[in-house]
Design a protein around this motif. Structure first.
Motif, PDB file in Angstrom:
ATOM      1  N   GLU A  57       0.840  -1.198   0.000  1.00  0.00           N
ATOM      2  CA  GLU A  57       0.000   0.000   0.000  1.00  0.00           C
ATOM      3  C   GLU A  57       0.877   1.251   0.000  1.00  0.00           C
ATOM      4  O   GLU A  57       1.839   1.325   0.770  1.00  0.00           O
ATOM      5  CB  GLU A  57      -0.855   0.040   1.270  1.00  0.00           C
ATOM      6  CG  GLU A  57      -1.985  -0.955   1.269  1.00  0.00           C
ATOM      7  CD  GLU A  57      -2.858  -0.782   2.507  1.00  0.00           C
ATOM      8  OE1 GLU A  57      -4.065  -0.619   2.347  1.00  0.00           O
ATOM      9  OE2 GLU A  57      -2.316  -0.804   3.635  1.00  0.00           O
ATOM     10  N   CYS A  58       0.510   2.205  -0.827  1.00  0.00           N
ATOM     11  CA  CYS A  58       1.169   3.507  -0.740  1.00  0.00           C
ATOM     12  C   CYS A  58       0.305   4.363   0.194  1.00  0.00           C
ATOM     13  O   CYS A  58      -0.762   3.923   0.622  1.00  0.00           O
ATOM     14  CB  CYS A  58       1.299   4.161  -2.117  1.00  0.00           C
ATOM     15  SG  CYS A  58      -0.273   4.728  -2.761  1.00  0.00           S
ATOM     16  N   SER A  59       0.735   5.586   0.468  1.00  0.00           N
ATOM     17  CA  SER A  59      -0.024   6.351   1.457  1.00  0.00           C
ATOM     18  C   SER A  59      -1.389   6.802   0.953  1.00  0.00           C
ATOM     19  O   SER A  59      -2.221   7.238   1.751  1.00  0.00           O
ATOM     20  CB  SER A  59       0.806   7.516   1.996  1.00  0.00           C
ATOM     21  OG  SER A  59       1.549   8.081   0.967  1.00  0.00           O
ATOM     22  N   ALA A  60      -1.664   6.676  -0.339  1.00  0.00           N
ATOM     23  CA  ALA A  60      -3.012   6.990  -0.842  1.00  0.00           C
ATOM     24  C   ALA A  60      -4.003   5.900  -0.407  1.00  0.00           C
ATOM     25  O   ALA A  60      -5.214   6.125  -0.411  1.00  0.00           O
ATOM     26  CB  ALA A  60      -3.008   7.122  -2.358  1.00  0.00           C
ATOM     27  N   ARG A  61      -3.518   4.750  -0.091  1.00  0.00           N
ATOM     28  CA  ARG A  61      -4.322   3.614   0.403  1.00  0.00           C
ATOM     29  C   ARG A  61      -5.518   3.294  -0.496  1.00  0.00           C
ATOM     30  O   ARG A  61      -6.616   3.049  -0.028  1.00  0.00           O
ATOM     31  CB  ARG A  61      -4.804   3.859   1.836  1.00  0.00           C
ATOM     32  CG  ARG A  61      -3.681   3.865   2.847  1.00  0.00           C
ATOM     33  CD  ARG A  61      -4.191   4.028   4.272  1.00  0.00           C
ATOM     34  NE  ARG A  61      -3.105   3.979   5.217  1.00  0.00           N
ATOM     35  CZ  ARG A  61      -2.301   5.025   5.491  1.00  0.00           C
ATOM     36  NH1 ARG A  61      -2.446   6.159   4.868  1.00  0.00           N
ATOM     37  NH2 ARG A  61      -1.329   4.886   6.378  1.00  0.00           N
ATOM     38  N   TYR A  80      -3.349  -2.184  -3.115  1.00  0.00           N
ATOM     39  CA  TYR A  80      -1.960  -2.630  -3.023  1.00  0.00           C
ATOM     40  C   TYR A  80      -1.330  -2.536  -4.413  1.00  0.00           C
ATOM     41  O   TYR A  80      -1.818  -3.151  -5.356  1.00  0.00           O
ATOM     42  CB  TYR A  80      -1.905  -4.091  -2.574  1.00  0.00           C
ATOM     43  CG  TYR A  80      -2.436  -4.360  -1.185  1.00  0.00           C
ATOM     44  CD1 TYR A  80      -3.791  -4.344  -0.919  1.00  0.00           C
ATOM     45  CD2 TYR A  80      -1.566  -4.670  -0.146  1.00  0.00           C
ATOM     46  CE1 TYR A  80      -4.278  -4.605   0.358  1.00  0.00           C
ATOM     47  CE2 TYR A  80      -2.040  -4.936   1.137  1.00  0.00           C
ATOM     48  CZ  TYR A  80      -3.396  -4.897   1.382  1.00  0.00           C
ATOM     49  OH  TYR A  80      -3.874  -5.162   2.634  1.00  0.00           O
ATOM     50  N   HIS A  81      -0.228  -1.774  -4.522  1.00  0.00           N
ATOM     51  CA  HIS A  81       0.492  -1.721  -5.801  1.00  0.00           C
ATOM     52  C   HIS A  81       1.214  -3.057  -6.008  1.00  0.00           C
ATOM     53  O   HIS A  81       1.988  -3.485  -5.139  1.00  0.00           O
ATOM     54  CB  HIS A  81       1.545  -0.614  -5.776  1.00  0.00           C
ATOM     55  CG  HIS A  81       0.964   0.753  -5.951  1.00  0.00           C
ATOM     56  ND1 HIS A  81       0.473   1.196  -7.159  1.00  0.00           N
ATOM     57  CD2 HIS A  81       0.787   1.776  -5.080  1.00  0.00           C
ATOM     58  CE1 HIS A  81       0.019   2.441  -7.022  1.00  0.00           C
ATOM     59  NE2 HIS A  81       0.194   2.814  -5.765  1.00  0.00           N
ATOM     60  N   ILE A  82       0.985  -3.668  -7.140  1.00  0.00           N
ATOM     61  CA  ILE A  82       1.655  -4.951  -7.414  1.00  0.00           C
ATOM     62  C   ILE A  82       3.008  -4.680  -8.066  1.00  0.00           C
ATOM     63  O   ILE A  82       3.096  -3.891  -9.019  1.00  0.00           O
ATOM     64  CB  ILE A  82       0.804  -5.833  -8.350  1.00  0.00           C
ATOM     65  CG1 ILE A  82      -0.597  -6.022  -7.759  1.00  0.00           C
ATOM     66  CG2 ILE A  82       1.475  -7.174  -8.597  1.00  0.00           C
ATOM     67  CD1 ILE A  82      -1.580  -6.686  -8.716  1.00  0.00           C
ATOM     68  N   MET A 136      -6.674   3.089 -11.330  1.00  0.00           N
ATOM     69  CA  MET A 136      -5.326   3.611 -11.137  1.00  0.00           C
ATOM     70  C   MET A 136      -5.281   4.352  -9.802  1.00  0.00           C
ATOM     71  O   MET A 136      -6.282   4.925  -9.364  1.00  0.00           O
ATOM     72  CB  MET A 136      -4.949   4.576 -12.270  1.00  0.00           C
ATOM     73  CG  MET A 136      -4.920   3.925 -13.647  1.00  0.00           C
ATOM     74  SD  MET A 136      -3.908   2.430 -13.731  1.00  0.00           S
ATOM     75  CE  MET A 136      -2.258   3.112 -13.620  1.00  0.00           C
ATOM     76  N   CYS A 137      -4.122   4.338  -9.187  1.00  0.00           N
ATOM     77  CA  CYS A 137      -3.991   4.983  -7.876  1.00  0.00           C
ATOM     78  C   CYS A 137      -3.817   6.494  -8.043  1.00  0.00           C
ATOM     79  O   CYS A 137      -3.182   6.956  -8.999  1.00  0.00           O
ATOM     80  CB  CYS A 137      -2.787   4.387  -7.156  1.00  0.00           C
ATOM     81  SG  CYS A 137      -2.609   4.963  -5.472  1.00  0.00           S
ATOM     82  N   SER A 138      -4.331   7.229  -7.095  1.00  0.00           N
ATOM     83  CA  SER A 138      -4.229   8.692  -7.176  1.00  0.00           C
ATOM     84  C   SER A 138      -2.791   9.185  -6.964  1.00  0.00           C
ATOM     85  O   SER A 138      -2.478  10.332  -7.244  1.00  0.00           O
ATOM     86  CB  SER A 138      -5.152   9.337  -6.140  1.00  0.00           C
ATOM     87  OG  SER A 138      -4.724   8.973  -4.847  1.00  0.00           O
ATOM     88  N   CYS A 139      -1.911   8.303  -6.483  1.00  0.00           N
ATOM     89  CA  CYS A 139      -0.521   8.719  -6.249  1.00  0.00           C
ATOM     90  C   CYS A 139       0.239   8.901  -7.560  1.00  0.00           C
ATOM     91  O   CYS A 139       1.317   9.497  -7.567  1.00  0.00           O
ATOM     92  CB  CYS A 139       0.198   7.709  -5.362  1.00  0.00           C
ATOM     93  SG  CYS A 139       0.564   6.152  -6.201  1.00  0.00           S
ATOM     94  N   GLY A 140      -0.307   8.366  -8.656  1.00  0.00           N
ATOM     95  CA  GLY A 140       0.347   8.527  -9.949  1.00  0.00           C
ATOM     96  C   GLY A 140       1.279   7.389 -10.328  1.00  0.00           C
ATOM     97  O   GLY A 140       1.787   7.329 -11.451  1.00  0.00           O
ATOM     98  N   ARG A 141       1.517   6.473  -9.404  1.00  0.00           N
ATOM     99  CA  ARG A 141       2.346   5.311  -9.762  1.00  0.00           C
ATOM    100  C   ARG A 141       1.541   4.405 -10.686  1.00  0.00           C
ATOM    101  O   ARG A 141       0.335   4.211 -10.469  1.00  0.00           O
ATOM    102  CB  ARG A 141       2.752   4.521  -8.506  1.00  0.00           C
ATOM    103  CG  ARG A 141       3.738   5.237  -7.652  1.00  0.00           C
ATOM    104  CD  ARG A 141       4.111   4.466  -6.390  1.00  0.00           C
ATOM    105  NE  ARG A 141       5.023   5.273  -5.602  1.00  0.00           N
ATOM    106  CZ  ARG A 141       4.629   6.236  -4.780  1.00  0.00           C
ATOM    107  NH1 ARG A 141       3.341   6.473  -4.613  1.00  0.00           N
ATOM    108  NH2 ARG A 141       5.521   6.955  -4.129  1.00  0.00           N
ATOM    109  N   ASN A 142       2.219   3.839 -11.662  1.00  0.00           N
ATOM    110  CA  ASN A 142       1.491   3.014 -12.625  1.00  0.00           C
ATOM    111  C   ASN A 142       1.630   1.520 -12.390  1.00  0.00           C
ATOM    112  O   ASN A 142       1.329   0.722 -13.274  1.00  0.00           O
ATOM    113  CB  ASN A 142       1.921   3.403 -14.050  1.00  0.00           C
ATOM    114  CG  ASN A 142       1.409   4.792 -14.390  1.00  0.00           C
ATOM    115  OD1 ASN A 142       0.268   5.127 -14.095  1.00  0.00           O
ATOM    116  ND2 ASN A 142       2.271   5.621 -14.968  1.00  0.00           N
TER     117      ASN A 142
HETATM  118 ZN    ZN Z   1      -0.509   4.632  -4.948  1.00  0.00          ZN
END
Ligand code: ZN
Length: 474
Positions: free
Chosen positions: A299-303, A306-308, A359-365
């Motif tokens: 998990e990133c802090s955007a929660r 889980y980023h794989i 997609m996560c709001s943190c911008g990680r793909n």
């Molecule tokens: Zn994220």
């Protein structure tokens, strides 16, 4: 998970204590290599080279997460091709597996093509001789060995090359970087004795400082260490941080707020999240990993999920052998793209999950996985009301020779049954060890009853729980 789902700190941390290494000969092949012995096999220059290599791996992984998903998938595919060719050429079990369905590694062009290959389970690997499931072109004596039973209650030994292991710390650092982890930050890892790491020269200088404390030590000591060390990152098993938080709440103990708390190994439900957040002032972040496959998702802090780590693993989600749609729950099948000594290809990790196309709001793909099911275990509740992490009992049992698979059932406050299927190495000593090692955790007042059984109990939904307490309310 280490519990089945160990977070691997680095390759050196994978060695057991001396006491354990004396007790665990592995089918007559090797005794567990002790950390010092292993490190001594490398020159200072080699160790330095590895650290430099890991530095570049960190850079690469940090860059990958911001690439377009299709670009990360290209990286994944290239690694997959390489691994499949290696396994087909060098590992008899996988060659037979490919041949049994008339497929060659070159036929698998994309991850979705992988589904032509049968799934490999832990019990399949357990039943095969070591020379069938490990690479013939790799000298196992130069490898790192680990062993876990995890939430399946089924011990198995694993082998990894140095290169296999070198990716694990960088994967972890990428995850930590997402919470603003800096080289000067300190980490407290409360984990089992086997994974206690060593201190590198740069850590003594305060860079990437990391301290370890055994999960087997009393919860009071864990709290004391958190108070004195004031770690930026706390890393421990979900059930353990719940115990710590409960005690702190009950005794109104306050500690310096850490930057992040990472939980591993067991399901982190909303209640537990709330408890941890209210006590520490920071909500926990969950990591999904296994000894076999390393860090799988986090998990990133955007929660938002889980980023794989799709640049180091392939995660499939299936039902009745077919890939399920995103948003649907299914069995998780993982391929570790960095497993050359003992490949894990389409390996059933024994958990269920839900893949997402959001997609996560943190911008990680790195794609998201929404939920992980099946890692639920009960606390053991003693007569005085004290709760004990179930993990302590699985740790106590999983290295005892003669056990194929086990399940721990707390019948009453003072009665625990350990049902197990016996295997190679079974003797009356197995029964005695189950009793004494479990009593070492729960105390001599508790009757430990080892019972040889033909099969173990699954719950109504078909899930297997390695620890069941009939008293648990969790
Ligand atoms: Zn994220």
């Amino acid at each position: 998970m280490c519990c089945g789902k160990h977070t691997t700190v680095d390759e050196n941390s994978l060695f057991r204590s001396d006491q354990m290494s004396r007790e665990i000969p592995f089918r007559g092949y090797f005794r567990l290599r002790r950390e010092k012995e292993f490190r001594a096999t490398f020159s200072r220059e080699e160790n330095m080279k590895r650290q430099i290599r890991q530095f570049f791996l960190v850079r690469e992984l940090l860059k990958n997460q911001w690439l377009k998903t299709s670009q990360i998938q290209d990286i994944q595919q290239k690694k997959l091709h390489k691994l499949l060719h290696h396994a087909y050429t060098n590992v008899p079990y996988y060659r037979q597996l490919f041949d049994s369905v008339g497929v060659k590694p070159g036929d698998i062009q994309t991850v979705s093509d992988l589904s032509v290959l049968p799934i490999t389970t832990k019990s399949t690997l357990r039943e095969l001789p070591l020379n069938q499931i490990t690479a013939q072109n790799i000298d196992l004596k130069t490898c790192i060995k680990d062993r876990t039973s995890g939430s399946t209650g089924m011990p198995l030994n694993f082998f990894f090359t140095r290169d296999d292991m070198d990716i694990r710390s960088p994967v972890e650092i990428r995850m930590l970087a997402s919470v603003g982890y800096k080289a000067t930050d300190s980490t407290l890892a409360i984990i089992d004795d086997r994974h206690l790491g060593t201190t590198y020269w740069f850590q003594r200088l305060g860079i990437l400082r990391r301290e370890y404390i055994s999960i087997l030590s009393p919860v009071e000591e864990h709290i004391k260490r958190i108070q004195t060390m004031k770690p930026d990152i706390i890393w421990t098993l979900t059930s353990n941080i719940v115990l710590i938080a409960s005690r702190m709440q009950a005794d109104n103990i306050r500690v310096t707020r850490p930057k992040a708390i990472y939980t591993i190994g067991e399901f982190l439900d909303p209640n537990r999240r709330r408890l941890i957040a209210s006590v520490f002032g920071v909500a926990p972040l969950d990591q999904y990993s296994s000894t076999e496959c390393g860090g799988i998702a986090w998990e990133c802090s955007a929660r938002m999920g889980y980023h794989i780590n799709i640049d180091t693993v392939v995660v499939e989600c299936i039902n009745n052998g077919k890939h399920v749609q995103s948003g649907e729950s299914g069995e998780l099948i993982v391929t570790n793209l960095h497993s050359y000594a003992m490949p894990f290809i389409r390996y059933s990790v024994g958990d269920r999950g839900i893949l997402s196309d959001k997609m996560c709001s943190c911008g990680r793909n790195l794609p998201l996985m929404m939920a992980i099911e099946g890692r639920s275990v009960d606390f053991i509740v003693l007569e005085n009301g004290k709760r004990i992490s179930p993990y302590l009992l699985t740790c106590a049992i999983e290295d005892i020779p003669g056990i194929v698979r086990y399940q721990i059932i707390q019948e009453a406050a003072k009665q625990i049954t350990v049902n197990f299927i016996k295997g190679d190495g079974f003797s009356p000593e197995t029964l005695r060890k189950i009793q004494t090692q479990c009593q070492g955790v729960v105390g001599k007042d508790v009757e430990i009853k080892p019972v040889v059984v033909e099969s173990l109990v699954h719950d109504k939904s078909g899930k297997f729980r390695v620890v069941i307490s009939k008293l648990a309310t969790n």
